[in-house]
Design an enzyme around this catalytic site. Structure first.
Site, PDB file in Angstrom:
ATOM      1  N   ILE A 118     -79.247  15.429 -19.131  1.00 47.87           N
ATOM      2  CA  ILE A 118     -78.260  14.710 -19.960  1.00 47.87           C
ATOM      3  C   ILE A 118     -77.094  14.155 -19.135  1.00 47.87           C
ATOM      4  CG2 ILE A 118     -78.849  15.755 -22.187  1.00 47.87           C
ATOM      5  CD1 ILE A 118     -76.455  17.677 -21.803  1.00 47.87           C
ATOM      6  N   THR A 149     -66.624  26.906 -27.076  1.00 48.13           N
ATOM      7  CA  THR A 149     -66.255  28.240 -26.593  1.00 48.13           C
ATOM      8  C   THR A 149     -64.818  28.650 -26.938  1.00 48.13           C
ATOM      9  OG1 THR A 149     -65.808  29.431 -24.523  1.00 48.13           O
ATOM     10  CG2 THR A 149     -65.780  27.065 -24.376  1.00 48.13           C
ATOM     11  N   TYR A 158     -63.499  25.345 -16.374  1.00 47.90           N
ATOM     12  CA  TYR A 158     -64.533  25.470 -17.420  1.00 47.90           C
ATOM     13  C   TYR A 158     -63.902  25.175 -18.787  1.00 47.90           C
ATOM     14  CZ  TYR A 158     -67.696  27.832 -20.729  1.00 47.90           C
ATOM     15  OH  TYR A 158     -68.517  28.134 -21.797  1.00 47.90           O
TER      16      TYR A 158
HETATM   17  N1  LIG Z   1     -72.810  32.779 -22.824  1.00 46.39           N
HETATM   18  C1  LIG Z   1     -71.635  32.984 -23.404  1.00 46.39           C
HETATM   19  O1  LIG Z   1     -71.070  34.097 -23.377  1.00 46.39           O
HETATM   20  C2  LIG Z   1     -70.945  31.873 -24.153  1.00 46.39           C
HETATM   21  C3  LIG Z   1     -69.707  32.137 -24.760  1.00 46.39           C
HETATM   22  C4  LIG Z   1     -69.072  31.114 -25.461  1.00 46.39           C
HETATM   23  C5  LIG Z   1     -69.656  29.877 -25.564  1.00 46.39           C
HETATM   24  N2  LIG Z   1     -70.839  29.628 -24.943  1.00 46.39           N
HETATM   25  C6  LIG Z   1     -71.418  28.292 -25.064  1.00 46.39           C
HETATM   26  O2  LIG Z   1     -72.715  28.417 -25.615  1.00 46.39           O
HETATM   27  C7  LIG Z   1     -73.535  27.360 -25.131  1.00 46.39           C
HETATM   28  C8  LIG Z   1     -74.826  27.938 -24.576  1.00 46.39           C
HETATM   29  O3  LIG Z   1     -74.495  28.780 -23.475  1.00 46.39           O
HETATM   30  P1  LIG Z   1     -75.599  29.685 -22.746  1.00 46.39           P
HETATM   31  O4  LIG Z   1     -74.912  30.896 -22.255  1.00 46.39           O
HETATM   32  O5  LIG Z   1     -76.819  29.778 -23.595  1.00 46.39           O
HETATM   33  O6  LIG Z   1     -75.912  28.740 -21.486  1.00 46.39           O
HETATM   34  P2  LIG Z   1     -76.986  28.932 -20.317  1.00 46.39           P
HETATM   35  O7  LIG Z   1     -77.788  30.182 -20.532  1.00 46.39           O
HETATM   36  O8  LIG Z   1     -76.246  28.769 -19.029  1.00 46.39           O
HETATM   37  O9  LIG Z   1     -77.982  27.693 -20.523  1.00 46.39           O
HETATM   38  C9  LIG Z   1     -77.590  26.413 -20.211  1.00 46.39           C
HETATM   39  C10 LIG Z   1     -78.739  25.477 -20.517  1.00 46.39           C
HETATM   40  O10 LIG Z   1     -78.350  24.151 -20.152  1.00 46.39           O
HETATM   41  C11 LIG Z   1     -79.444  23.546 -19.450  1.00 46.39           C
HETATM   42  N3  LIG Z   1     -78.932  22.484 -18.582  1.00 46.39           N
HETATM   43  C12 LIG Z   1     -78.139  22.609 -17.498  1.00 46.39           C
HETATM   44  N4  LIG Z   1     -77.882  21.394 -16.963  1.00 46.39           N
HETATM   45  C13 LIG Z   1     -78.524  20.480 -17.735  1.00 46.39           C
HETATM   46  C14 LIG Z   1     -78.650  19.066 -17.697  1.00 46.39           C
HETATM   47  N5  LIG Z   1     -78.024  18.344 -16.757  1.00 46.39           N
HETATM   48  N6  LIG Z   1     -79.400  18.461 -18.641  1.00 46.39           N
HETATM   49  C15 LIG Z   1     -80.047  19.187 -19.592  1.00 46.39           C
HETATM   50  N7  LIG Z   1     -79.954  20.525 -19.685  1.00 46.39           N
HETATM   51  C16 LIG Z   1     -79.212  21.170 -18.764  1.00 46.39           C
HETATM   52  C17 LIG Z   1     -80.051  24.702 -18.663  1.00 46.39           C
HETATM   53  O11 LIG Z   1     -81.338  24.398 -18.208  1.00 46.39           O
HETATM   54  P3  LIG Z   1     -81.774  24.908 -16.723  1.00 46.39           P
HETATM   55  O12 LIG Z   1     -81.538  26.383 -16.700  1.00 46.39           O
HETATM   56  O13 LIG Z   1     -83.208  24.513 -16.632  1.00 46.39           O
HETATM   57  O14 LIG Z   1     -80.878  24.181 -15.750  1.00 46.39           O
HETATM   58  C18 LIG Z   1     -80.046  25.779 -19.763  1.00 46.39           C
HETATM   59  O15 LIG Z   1     -81.139  25.580 -20.638  1.00 46.39           O
HETATM   60  C19 LIG Z   1     -72.689  26.592 -24.121  1.00 46.39           C
HETATM   61  O16 LIG Z   1     -72.104  25.480 -24.753  1.00 46.39           O
HETATM   62  C20 LIG Z   1     -71.583  27.570 -23.750  1.00 46.39           C
HETATM   63  O17 LIG Z   1     -70.406  26.907 -23.340  1.00 46.39           O
HETATM   64  C21 LIG Z   1     -71.520  30.597 -24.249  1.00 46.39           C
END
Ligand SMILES: NC(=O)c1ccc[n+]([C@@H]2O[C@H](COP(=O)([O-])OP(=O)(O)OC[C@H]3O[C@@H](n4cnc5c(N)ncnc54)[C@H](OP(=O)(O)O)[C@@H]3O)[C@@H](O)[C@H]2O)c1
Length: 294
Positions: free
Chosen positions: A40, A103, A127
């Site tokens: 993206i 977040t 971030y």
């Molecule tokens: N984890 C937390 O504690 C937390 C807390 C608050 C909010 N959030 C929010 O929740 C959401 C999901 O977080 P998460 O922890 O599930 O994230 P994550 O495990 O780091 O996963 C990120 C995803 O984004 C994909 N991605 C990365 N670069 C990309 C690109 N250029 N084009 C398309 N896809 C891409 C990755 O694919 P690859 O791995 O193949 O690169 C992976 O599927 C995010 O918006 C985050 O800010 C998370």
């Protein structure tokens, strides 16, 4: 007959894999290209998204390496700000809703009570700034959007705090854990179900739009959470002895990026508008810890 075509971006992540698991059960025809299939931030992203003709878009992709973002500003903004802006423009052009995940980090100023949606945001750190800019671009795009802010997400897939604590607890008698940050641990599976329910309403109801908070029901510090995890892990037979948790300050922990001191999110708006009920972290710890392996 198949349901609405939903484009899920970030479907291989911690939250994304839970979304990929639950959206088809809610009747969606899922389009979940991998990062390699649809970057993206890449040059052809707009044309590729429009060609898929989705009837809704869910963005679970993000630059989530919070500390690394401090020295990688350009990449963090490309994925957390510019890319959601592009997804929102595509959604506006197609006339379809976008669910964008955000977040607690955009609410870095403690107010003494759980953060509400219409509070003035306050981002500290790269971030947080990049995620806030993403929210702004989505909201300014003119598309029907649901920005779902969450916090302290954990679950079966990928890295998360409970798995790290379990791993550390297996080899150390004392765990040093931050006790001056408070938040509500959010199970990824429950969050995915909540997003699915919001989406099911947003697709037919074009009025459903705005910022919503979705987080676990129970507030605690990281140190409290570590104690809960290790006690439960022992109860599940996943840990022989429960280590002592030594409470330390954020300053002692010295992470590269600042963290909000109070990440508690008020979720009353989502409960009221969508009839959702916020989950208890304890109901999802077993499946998470069992997925940590030996
Ligand atoms: N984890 C937390 O504690 C937390 C807390 C608050 C909010 N959030 C929010 O929740 C959401 C999901 O977080 P998460 O922890 O599930 O994230 P994550 O495990 O780091 O996963 C990120 C995803 O984004 C994909 N991605 C990365 N670069 C990309 C690109 N250029 N084009 C398309 N896809 C891409 C990755 O694919 P690859 O791995 O193949 O690169 C992976 O599927 C995010 O918006 C985050 O800010 C998370």
């Amino acid at each position: 007959m198949s349901g609405p075509r939903v484009l899920l971006v970030g479907g291989t992540g911690l939250l994304g894999r839970e979304l990929a698991g639950c959206l088809p059960g809610l009747g969606a025809e899922l389009l979940a290209p991998s990062h390699q299939e649809l970057d993206i931030t890449g040059a052809g992203a707009r044309e590729a998204i429009l060609a898929l003709r989705p009837e809704a878009v869910v963005n679970a992709a993000a630059y989530t390496a919070v500390d690394q973002a401090e020295s990688d500003r350009e990449a963090a903004f490309a994925l957390n700000a510019t890319a959601p802006g592009l997804l929102a423009q595509c959604a506006a052009e197609l006339g379809v809703p976008l669910v964008h995940v955000s977040t607690d980090y955009v609410l870095g100023m403690p107010t003494g009570s759980p953060h509400v949606e219409d509070e003035e945001p306050h981002a500290v750190g790269v971030y947080a700034e990049s995620k806030l800019e993403g929210e702004r671009l989505v909201a300014a795009s003119g598309c029907q959007y649901l920005i779902v802010r969450t916090a302290w997400v954990f679950g079966r897939y990928g890295k998360c705090f409970p798995k790290s604590i379990l791993r550390a607890a297996r080899s150390r008698p004392v765990l040093r854990v931050v006790s001056d940050q408070v938040g509500c641990p959010t199970p990824a599976r429950a969050l995915a179900q909540g997003i699915g329910a919001m989406l099911a309403r947003a697709i037919p109801d074009r009025g459903a739009c705005g910022i919503y908070h979705f987080a676990g029901r129970d507030a605690m510090s990281w140190a409290d959470f570590a104690e809960l995890i290790t006690r439960q892990a022992k109860g599940f037979g996943l840990l022989r002895t429960v280590p002592r948790v030594e409470r330390i300050s954020s300053q002692e922990f010295a992470a590269a990026a600042p963290r909000p001191a109070d990440s508690r999110l008020s979720c009353l708006k989502a409960e009221r508008d969508f009839g959702l009920s916020m989950p208890h972290a304890t109901d999802f710890l077993r499946e998470t810890l069992e997925a940590a392996g030996e």
